[in-house]
Scaffold this active site. Structure first.
Site, short mmCIF file in Angstrom:
data_model
loop_
_atom_site.label_atom_id
_atom_site.label_comp_id
_atom_site.label_asym_id
_atom_site.label_seq_id
_atom_site.Cartn_x
_atom_site.Cartn_y
_atom_site.Cartn_z
N LYS A 90 0.85 -1.20 0.00
CA LYS A 90 0.00 0.00 0.00
C LYS A 90 0.88 1.25 0.00
O LYS A 90 0.69 2.16 -0.80
CB LYS A 90 -0.94 -0.02 1.21
CG LYS A 90 -1.79 1.23 1.28
CD LYS A 90 -2.80 1.19 2.39
CE LYS A 90 -3.48 2.56 2.47
NZ LYS A 90 -4.43 2.67 3.54
N HIS A 121 -5.64 -33.30 18.45
CA HIS A 121 -4.59 -34.17 18.99
C HIS A 121 -3.41 -33.35 19.52
O HIS A 121 -2.33 -33.88 19.73
CB HIS A 121 -4.13 -35.15 17.92
CG HIS A 121 -5.27 -36.01 17.43
ND1 HIS A 121 -5.63 -37.18 18.04
CD2 HIS A 121 -6.15 -35.82 16.42
CE1 HIS A 121 -6.69 -37.69 17.41
NE2 HIS A 121 -7.03 -36.87 16.43
N LYS A 146 9.52 -0.80 13.95
CA LYS A 146 10.09 -0.49 12.63
C LYS A 146 11.15 0.61 12.75
O LYS A 146 12.22 0.53 12.16
CB LYS A 146 8.99 0.02 11.68
CG LYS A 146 8.01 -1.00 11.18
CD LYS A 146 7.10 -0.35 10.14
CE LYS A 146 5.84 -1.14 9.91
NZ LYS A 146 4.83 -0.45 9.13
N GLY A 155 -4.84 -1.48 4.76
CA GLY A 155 -4.00 -2.61 4.35
C GLY A 155 -4.65 -3.96 4.59
O GLY A 155 -4.68 -4.83 3.73
N ARG A 156 -5.22 -4.14 5.79
CA ARG A 156 -5.80 -5.46 6.11
C ARG A 156 -7.19 -5.64 5.52
O ARG A 156 -7.85 -6.63 5.78
CB ARG A 156 -5.79 -5.69 7.63
CG ARG A 156 -6.44 -4.60 8.46
CD ARG A 156 -6.10 -4.76 9.94
NE ARG A 156 -6.52 -3.61 10.73
CZ ARG A 156 -5.83 -2.48 10.86
NH1 ARG A 156 -4.67 -2.34 10.24
NH2 ARG A 156 -6.27 -1.49 11.61
N GLU A 214 -4.75 -6.46 14.78
CA GLU A 214 -4.24 -5.15 14.35
C GLU A 214 -5.36 -4.11 14.41
O GLU A 214 -5.11 -2.93 14.64
CB GLU A 214 -3.66 -5.24 12.92
CG GLU A 214 -2.74 -4.08 12.58
CD GLU A 214 -1.91 -4.31 11.33
OE1 GLU A 214 -0.75 -4.76 11.44
OE2 GLU A 214 -2.40 -4.03 10.22
N GLU A 219 10.64 -4.90 4.12
CA GLU A 219 10.67 -6.32 3.76
C GLU A 219 10.29 -6.51 2.29
O GLU A 219 10.94 -7.25 1.55
CB GLU A 219 9.68 -7.11 4.63
CG GLU A 219 10.03 -7.19 6.10
CD GLU A 219 9.38 -6.09 6.93
OE1 GLU A 219 9.24 -4.95 6.41
OE2 GLU A 219 9.04 -6.35 8.09
O1 F6P Z 1 3.32 -3.06 9.70
C1 F6P Z 1 1.94 -3.21 9.58
C2 F6P Z 1 1.47 -2.85 8.22
O2 F6P Z 1 1.43 -1.48 8.07
C3 F6P Z 1 0.12 -3.47 7.94
O3 F6P Z 1 -0.93 -2.74 8.44
C4 F6P Z 1 0.15 -3.60 6.47
O4 F6P Z 1 -0.83 -4.49 6.02
C5 F6P Z 1 1.56 -4.08 6.26
O5 F6P Z 1 2.31 -3.38 7.21
C6 F6P Z 1 2.12 -3.88 4.90
O6 F6P Z 1 2.15 -2.54 4.54
P1 F6P Z 1 2.29 -2.11 3.02
O7 F6P Z 1 1.15 -2.69 2.28
O8 F6P Z 1 2.29 -0.62 3.03
O9 F6P Z 1 3.59 -2.66 2.52
#
Ligand code: F6P
Length: 500
Positions: free
Chosen positions: A185, A361, A471, A244-245, A330, A191
Site C-alpha cells: 500500500k 490431537h 520499525k 492494508g488489512r 491489528e 521487507e
Molecule cells: O506493519 C503493519 C502494516 O502497516 C500493515 O498494516 C500492512 O498491512 C503491512 O504493514 C504492509 O504494509 P504495506 O502494504 O504498506 O507494505
C-alpha cells in the site's frame, strides 16, 4: 464515537449452556443466521435473551447504526488518520465516488489479467506475489483456499524478509515465465522492497534481459512504484482509504484475479457484497456479524477471556486463523479509544487457531480441561474439497460437531483427571461449500464483526500505530549500529551482527 454504557450489562443471572438449551426449544433457530451460503450457529454461546437485550441497548447507545452508515457512506471513520475506510466500496457498497473509482481500477485490473492471459508479457507460468501483512495474507489465504484445483498459474506468496522464504518460492520457477507482483500500500515497506529487489536480481541472474517488464505494482502510491522502476501501465493504484488489512478487494487481490480468473474474482466480490448488504440492513438480533460481536464482547468483557480460538475443519481454510489474526488484532488491539482516552476495558483478545482434526490431537486437551475459558469457533463445509472416499469428509464433520457438543455438555466424573466440566462455549460456521462467493462473504463477515466490536468498545479499528515503534528501532539499528540501546539489545546485536 459515543462511549457505550457497560454498567447495566450482564447483571442478570448467568445460566449455563445446558440450562439455556432446556429453557428454550427455539434456541437454535433464534441464534442461527443463514446468509450468503453460510450458516452461523451461535446457540452454543452464552447469549440469552437478557444478554441480547442488553447488548442491543449497548449497541444503540454506542451509535452502531450511525457508525455503520458512516462506514458505508465513506465518512471519516479513522479519525487518527483523517480517513474513510472504503473496503466495502470495492464491492460496490459505498459512496458513489469511491464505488466508481473502484470500478475503474477493476477495469484496469481485468485488462491486465486479459493481456497477460493473451501473452502480452510472453509465456507466463508463475506469479510471484511479494508483500507483507495485509498485502500478503489475503492473497495467500485465497489462493490456498480456492486455487487448489482451478489455479490457472502457479502462484506463490512471499512475505517474510528471511531470504529463505524467497529462495523456497522461486526454486521451481522459471524466471523467464514469471510475473512478480509487488504489493505494498505504502510502497515503503522494507521487507517487501528488499524481497522485490532480490527477485529482480534472481531474474537478472536467470538471464532475463529486462526484468522490470515482468513486474507489476499494487499500491496506493503509484508514483513511488514508478520511481522504483515499474512501468505505469503495470501499476494498479488503489484508494488510500482502503486499509492494508482490508485490501484484498482492490488491486492487492490481483494475483487472485489472475490466478483464479476474473469470473472467480468477481464472485468473491459479490459474496462479500451480499454480506455487506446483510450487515447494513438486518436488525441486530438477526445480523450475523453483530450477534457474533456480541458473543465476542460477552467473553472478553464479562468473562475476561484473553484469547479466542478458530479451528477450520477444512484444509482449504487452514490459513484463515493467520488472516484473522491481523484483521482482529491489528484492528482492535488498542489501549485507547478513538478519542485518545484510556480504553478502560479489555481490548481484542488474542486470536489463534488451527485445523481440525489435527488440533484435537494437540491443543484440545486444554480447551476441554484447562483452567482458561476459551471461546472456540468451528468452521466446516458441507461439501468436501476432494474426490476421495466420502468417509474422509464424514469423519471430519463428525469430529467437528463432536467437539462442540463435548465442550458444551462435558461429562462429570469423581475422578478429577477424567472430569469434563463442560459449559464451554463455541460457535459453528457451516459453509455450503468453499467457493469464491462463500469465502468472500465469510471474510466480509469477519470484517464487519471486527467493526462492531470496535464500535462498542469505542476503538478506532482502522489505524495501527502499534507497529511503528519496532520499525523505527530496526531502522535506527541499521543506520546507527547498536548504540543507545539497553544492554541486552546491544549485546544481542553485537553477538549476531558485529558492527552493523
Ligand atoms: O506493519 C503493519 C502494516 O502497516 C500493515 O498494516 C500492512 O498491512 C503491512 O504493514 C504492509 O504494509 P504495506 O502494504 O504498506 O507494505
Amino acid at each position: 464515537m459515543t462511549a457505550a454504557n457497560w454498567d447495566k450489562l450482564g447483571k442478570h443471572e448467568q445460566r449455563d449452556l445446558a440450562t439455556l438449551f432446556k429453557a428454550d426449544t427455539q434456541r437454535v433457530a433464534k441464534l442461527t443466521v443463514e446468509e450468503a451460503g453460510l450458516r452461523f450457529d451461535l446457540s452454543k454461546t452464552h447469549l440469552d435473551s437478557d444478554l441480547l437485550d442488553d447488548f442491543a441497548q449497548l449497541a444503540d447507545g454506542a451509535g452502531l447504526a450511525k457508525a455503520k452508515e458512516a462506514l458505508f457512506s465513506g465518512a471519516v471513520v479513522n479519525p487518527t488518520e483523517g480517513r474513510a475506510a472504503e473496503h466495502t466500496a470495492e464491492r460496490g457498497n459505498g459512496n458513489a465516488e469511491a464505488v466508481s473509482s473502484a470500478r475503474r481500477l477493476q477495469t484496469r485490473m481485468r485488462g491486465l489479467v486479459e493481456a497477460i492471459d493473451a501473452g502480452a508479457l510472453g509465456e507466463i507460468l508463475h506469479i510471484l506475489h511479494i508483500g507483507i501483512g495485509g498485502s500478503a495474507l489475503g492473497p495467500k489465504l485465497l489462493i490456498d483456499a480456492l486455487g487448489r484445483d482451478d489455479a490457472r498459474y502457479d502462484v506463490k506468496v512471499v512475505s517474510n524478509v528471511d531470504g529463505s522464504a524467497l529462495a523456497e518460492a522461486v526454486k521451481d520457477m522459471d524466471p523467464h515465465k514469471t510475473i512478480v507482483a509487488v504489493a505494498s500500500k505504502t510502497f515503503t515497506t522494507t521487507e517487501t522492497l528488499l524481497n522485490a529487489t532480490s527477485a529482480m536480481e534472481w531474474m537478472r541472474e536467470g538471464g532475463v534481459a529486462d526484468p522490470y517488464a515482468q513486474f507489476v505494482a499494487l499500491t496506493a502510491y503509484p508514483d513511488k512504484a514508478i520511481e522504483w522502476g515499474i512501468d505505469e501501465s503495470r501499476v494498479l493504484p488503489f484508494n488510500e482509504a482502503v486499509g492494508g488489512r482490508y485490501s484484498l478487494w482492490c488491486s492487492i487481490g490481483f494475483p487472485v484475479a489472475l490466478g483464479l480468473g476474473w469470473a472467480a474474482y468477481e464472485e468473491l466480490l459479490e459474496g462479500a457484497a451480499a454480506m455487506d448488504r446483510h450487515f447494513r440492513n438486518a436488525p441486530p438480533l438477526v445480523n450475523a456479524p453483530t450477534l457474533a460481536a456480541f458473543a465476542d464482547l460477552y467473553y472478553t468483557q464479562l468473562k475476561a477471556c484473553q484469547t479466542r480460538a478458530i479451528f477450520a475443519y477444512d484444509e482449504r481454510l487452514r490459513l484463515l486463523p493467520d488472516y484473522l489474526q491481523q484483521l482482529e488484532m491489528e484492528s482492535n488491539g488498542k489501549s485507547v479509544t478513538a478519542d485518545g482516552e484510556p480504553l478502560g476495558r479489555n481490548s481484542a483478545p488474542v486470536t489463534w487457531g488451527g485445523v481440525g482434526t489435527d488440533a484435537q490431537h494437540a491443543v484440545f486437551q486444554l480447551l476441554h480441561q484447562g483452567t482458561h475459558l476459551i471461546p472456540v469457533e468451528f468452521l466446516a463445509s458441507k461439501t468436501p474439497g476432494h474426490d476421495f472416499d466420502p468417509a474422509h469428509h464424514e469423519t471430519l464433520l463428525v469430529n467437528c460437531f463432536a467437539q462442540g457438543a463435548a465442550l458444551m455438555a462435558g461429562r462429570q466424573s469423581d475422578d478429577g483427571a477424567r472430569n469434563y466440566a463442560g459449559n464451554r462455549p463455541s460457535a459453528t460456521i457451516l459453509l455450503d461449500d468453499v467457493t469464491p462467493s462463500t469465502v468472500g462473504a465469510l471474510i466480509a463477515f469477519y470484517e464487519h464483526r471486527t467493526f462492531v466490536n470496535a464500535v462498542l468498545l469505542g476503538i478506532n479499528p482502522f489505524d495501527q500505530f502499534g507497529v511503528e515503534l519496532g520499525k523505527e528501532i530496526a531502522k535506527s539499528i541499521g543506520e546507527n549500529g547498536p548504540s543507545g540501546f539497553d544492554a541486552s539489545t546491544t549485546a544481542l546485536i553485537e553477538a549476531a551482527l558485529g558492527d552493523v
